[in-house]
Write a protein that holds these residues in place. Structure first.
Motif, short mmCIF file in Angstrom:
data_model
loop_
_atom_site.label_atom_id
_atom_site.label_comp_id
_atom_site.label_asym_id
_atom_site.label_seq_id
_atom_site.Cartn_x
_atom_site.Cartn_y
_atom_site.Cartn_z
N GLY A 81 0.79 -1.22 0.00
CA GLY A 81 0.00 0.00 0.00
C GLY A 81 0.82 1.27 0.00
N ARG A 82 2.08 1.17 0.38
CA ARG A 82 2.95 2.35 0.36
C ARG A 82 3.12 2.91 -1.05
N ALA A 83 2.88 2.07 -2.05
CA ALA A 83 2.99 2.55 -3.43
C ALA A 83 1.84 3.48 -3.80
N TYR A 84 0.73 3.41 -3.04
CA TYR A 84 -0.46 4.20 -3.38
C TYR A 84 -0.79 5.27 -2.34
N GLY A 85 -0.36 5.08 -1.11
CA GLY A 85 -0.69 6.04 -0.06
C GLY A 85 -1.74 5.53 0.90
N ARG A 86 -2.00 6.30 1.94
CA ARG A 86 -2.88 5.87 3.03
C ARG A 86 -4.33 5.66 2.61
N GLU A 87 -4.76 6.32 1.57
CA GLU A 87 -6.16 6.22 1.16
C GLU A 87 -6.43 5.03 0.24
N SER A 88 -5.42 4.27 -0.05
CA SER A 88 -5.59 3.14 -0.97
C SER A 88 -6.32 1.99 -0.29
N ALA A 89 -6.91 1.13 -1.11
CA ALA A 89 -7.58 -0.06 -0.58
C ALA A 89 -6.59 -0.98 0.12
N LEU A 90 -5.39 -1.09 -0.43
CA LEU A 90 -4.37 -1.94 0.20
C LEU A 90 -3.99 -1.42 1.58
N ALA A 91 -3.80 -0.11 1.68
CA ALA A 91 -3.44 0.47 2.97
C ALA A 91 -4.56 0.26 3.98
N TYR A 111 1.66 -5.93 -9.78
CA TYR A 111 2.13 -7.24 -10.24
C TYR A 111 2.61 -7.17 -11.69
N ARG A 112 1.90 -6.37 -12.49
CA ARG A 112 2.22 -6.29 -13.92
C ARG A 112 3.22 -5.18 -14.24
N ASP A 113 3.58 -4.40 -13.24
CA ASP A 113 4.55 -3.33 -13.46
C ASP A 113 5.92 -3.94 -13.74
N GLU A 114 6.53 -3.54 -14.84
CA GLU A 114 7.83 -4.12 -15.22
C GLU A 114 8.91 -3.82 -14.20
N ARG A 115 8.67 -2.84 -13.34
CA ARG A 115 9.66 -2.50 -12.31
C ARG A 115 9.53 -3.38 -11.07
N ALA A 116 8.44 -4.14 -10.99
CA ALA A 116 8.22 -4.99 -9.82
C ALA A 116 9.23 -6.13 -9.79
N GLY A 117 9.87 -6.31 -8.66
CA GLY A 117 10.86 -7.37 -8.52
C GLY A 117 10.22 -8.69 -8.12
N VAL A 118 11.04 -9.70 -8.04
CA VAL A 118 10.58 -11.05 -7.70
C VAL A 118 9.93 -11.08 -6.32
N VAL A 119 10.51 -10.37 -5.37
CA VAL A 119 9.99 -10.39 -4.00
C VAL A 119 8.59 -9.77 -3.95
N VAL A 120 8.40 -8.65 -4.64
CA VAL A 120 7.09 -8.00 -4.67
C VAL A 120 6.05 -8.93 -5.29
N LYS A 121 6.40 -9.56 -6.40
CA LYS A 121 5.45 -10.45 -7.06
C LYS A 121 5.12 -11.66 -6.19
N GLU A 122 6.09 -12.15 -5.46
CA GLU A 122 5.82 -13.29 -4.58
C GLU A 122 4.87 -12.88 -3.46
#
Length: 245
Positions: free
Chosen positions: A35-45, A66-77
């Motif tokens: 959720g840190r990628a979107y901020g406190r108002e995000s659904a994930l947060a 998940y589909r962001d090409e910058r996402a690493g293996v750890v994030v996708k897992e």
């Protein structure tokens, strides 16, 4: 951040060792980190803070990451684990689980039972858990092109819990698996099992033992159970649709 990351690592390790999904605490920690990628108002947060949210309300946020090409293996897992947790908690999964319980889950290998509107009717199909809500229009277009409302056998095939409507050539898969449509159990058994051979053997036994064949009646239930061990049998409106497992 480091504290939450360690909780996630420990929670995933515990889940993998036990061959199960992560627990709620770990799922919320994952959502907090993502959720840190979107901020406190995000659904994930929000899910991370209070456990509020569902597969449908959270999926687009975590699947965009998940589909962001910058996402690493750890994030996708982490997303694989979070998505699997949400699906299993809500009971929206098809029952099909990741291929090897000793390996981490993959959203591509998890199917979601969903109801799709096509030509004014709704049909149950199973989509990959990695599909974003944006796939729905494409899916409706595909099922319309395949004339799903007019094809009851295809409806039956797509309702099977291990059939992904996201398969590249779904019609090829359908034709490879289709074993026929039959009006009732007896006709299906005659076509797909040695029922006629068994009847001949029984007739010979009756002759040898002086028993009238009419005195005996077949119990089709155990024979159908045996057939279902080899085939998927789906009951339609007026027929049985059968597919090779």
């Amino acid at each position: 951040m480091h504290r939450f990351a360690q909780l996630v690592i420990d929670g995933i390790a515990e889940a993998q060792a036990a061959g199960r999904e992560v627990d709620e605490s770990t799922a919320r920690c994952i959502a907090h980190v993502l959720g840190r990628a979107y901020g406190r108002e995000s659904a994930l947060a929000g899910f991370g803070r209070a456990g509020e949210g569902s597969y449908l309300s959270l999926r687009d946020e975590y699947l965009d990451l998940y589909r962001d090409e910058r996402a690493g293996v750890v994030v996708k897992e982490m997303i694989d684990w979070l998505g699997t947790y949400l699906v299993q908690q809500e009971g929206t999964g098809s029952g099909r689980r990741f291929m090897n319980e000793h390996l981490p889950p993959k959203l591509d290998h998890l199917l979601i039972r969903t109801s799709v509107p096509v030509a004014g009717q709704r049909f149950t199909v199973h989509i990959p858990a990695s599909w974003h809500s944006g796939h729905e229009d494409e899916l409706i277009e595909l099922l319309t092109t395949l004339q799903l409302p007019e094809d009851e056998a295809l409806q039956a095939f797509l309702s099977l819990p291990d059939v992904s409507v996201g398969t590249d050539d779904i019609m090829e898969s359908f034709h490879e698996a289709f074993a026929g449509t039959y009006p009732n159990e007896e006709v299906a058994l005659r076509a797909l099992s040695p029922l006629e051979d068994w009847e001949s053997s029984l007739a010979d036994w009756c002759i040898d033992n002086g028993v009238e064949p009419e005195a005996l009646a077949w119990n089709y239930e155990p024979l159908m159970e045996r057939l279902r061990g080899i085939y998927d049998v789906v009951e339609g409106k007026d027929a049985l649709h059968v597919f090779i497992k």
